[in-house]
Scaffold this motif. Sequence first.
Motif, short mmCIF file in Angstrom:
data_model
loop_
_atom_site.label_atom_id
_atom_site.label_comp_id
_atom_site.label_asym_id
_atom_site.label_seq_id
_atom_site.Cartn_x
_atom_site.Cartn_y
_atom_site.Cartn_z
N LEU A 74 0.84 -1.19 0.00
CA LEU A 74 0.00 0.00 0.00
C LEU A 74 0.88 1.24 0.00
O LEU A 74 1.74 1.39 0.86
CB LEU A 74 -0.90 0.00 1.24
CG LEU A 74 -1.62 1.30 1.59
CD1 LEU A 74 -2.54 1.74 0.45
CD2 LEU A 74 -2.41 1.14 2.88
N PHE B 86 -1.85 -1.21 -3.88
CA PHE B 86 -2.92 -0.25 -3.62
C PHE B 86 -2.31 1.14 -3.44
O PHE B 86 -1.17 1.27 -2.98
CB PHE B 86 -3.70 -0.63 -2.36
CG PHE B 86 -4.36 -1.97 -2.43
CD1 PHE B 86 -5.67 -2.10 -2.87
CD2 PHE B 86 -3.68 -3.13 -2.06
CE1 PHE B 86 -6.28 -3.35 -2.94
CE2 PHE B 86 -4.27 -4.38 -2.13
CZ PHE B 86 -5.59 -4.48 -2.57
N LEU C 282 -7.54 3.01 -3.26
CA LEU C 282 -7.90 2.57 -1.92
C LEU C 282 -8.33 3.76 -1.08
O LEU C 282 -7.56 4.70 -0.88
CB LEU C 282 -6.72 1.87 -1.23
CG LEU C 282 -7.07 1.16 0.07
CD1 LEU C 282 -7.75 -0.17 -0.23
CD2 LEU C 282 -5.84 0.93 0.92
N LEU D 24 -9.36 -3.08 0.66
CA LEU D 24 -8.22 -3.99 0.63
C LEU D 24 -8.64 -5.38 1.07
O LEU D 24 -8.27 -6.39 0.46
CB LEU D 24 -7.10 -3.45 1.54
CG LEU D 24 -5.83 -4.29 1.62
CD1 LEU D 24 -4.59 -3.39 1.68
CD2 LEU D 24 -5.83 -5.19 2.85
#
Length: 368
Positions: free
Chosen positions: A229, A254, A280, A286
């Motif tokens: 992420l 993400f 996201l 997620l």
Amino acid sequence: MTEDEFLAALRLQAVPNIGDLTAKKLITHCGSPTAVFQDKAQHLLKIEGIGKMTLKGLHDPNYAHEAESEFEFVSQEKLDYSYFMDKTYPDYLKHCADGPLLLFHRGNIDLKNKKIISVVGTRNITNYGSAFCEAFVEEIAPLHPIIVSGFAYGVDITIQKLAMEHGLQTIGCLAHGLNQIYPKAHKKFVSKVKENGGFLTEFWSTSNPDRENFLKRNRIIAGISEATLVVESAEKGGSLVTADLANGYNREVFAVPGRFSDKYSTGCNNLIKRQQAHILTSAAELVYHLGWELEAEDAKTPIQKQLFVQLDETEKSIYSYLQSNGKQLLDLVAVECRLPIFKVSSTLLSMEMKGLVRALPGKLFEAI
């Protein structure tokens, strides 16, 4: 692995022309690290991709002495280490061809939990990035994931501190040996991290936090987890390198979107625009993409609805609304229940774990 094999693996690392890929190739062919040094050069040269320059220095006593010194350091400091064929070596990293031959670690790292997320981003985190990290960790905490980052300024230390505050295991991947901590300002967090996870590195005690080491370290952050992420990033930065590596390993990536005018959202927006990352805006997204909502905390049995479960007032309000109105958007639930979005997100995730609601594509939720 035995001490003799460990020392032989260190010797392979010490030879300049033998990197992780080549070392693994030699070991696979010969059967073990010690066998590489026992085999004859003419046999090793028959291995595809192995030439005389590769083997130059293989039996150089200077490199043997360097390996012995590092062996002594590891022994004296009682460091833990994982060989790429060991059961203790991170499972996800085993699938990366260029994963480190050896990993050194301190603390209480337990990788039995397969829910591992790497979180990276700018060192110049903004209030927007900090707020997202707070909401994200609060939402994701009921699933008890392992949070991996680089222990650097900005997003790294922010997400790791939040992970510890919520009782989550966190791992700091370092770009130097375990005989030092960089940045020095983060020494005050070391003992807490070791209690709630730990530190790992591929670098020896003779390695300093040089720029090239950070770039090399990024492949571990990308490879050790199921997903990466990116919270905030300028147009260029190390976190984008990590995202690129994660994509190369066929891992999910993400990115948190931001305003086009915000400098530290440019990198994330570009990842999304180029379809190199999923957009996201909440942890629930997620969870949905990774399929975690289909698993129980022990990752073995499906989540089952708990009968007669005790609900707090917030949960009662949300559950009652979803029961009466069917599938609803996260934002609409927040509006109709008169609750902040971050509170609704974390509550819905907790209710998923209890088997009361189900997350659907498009930020939709429904009562079960």
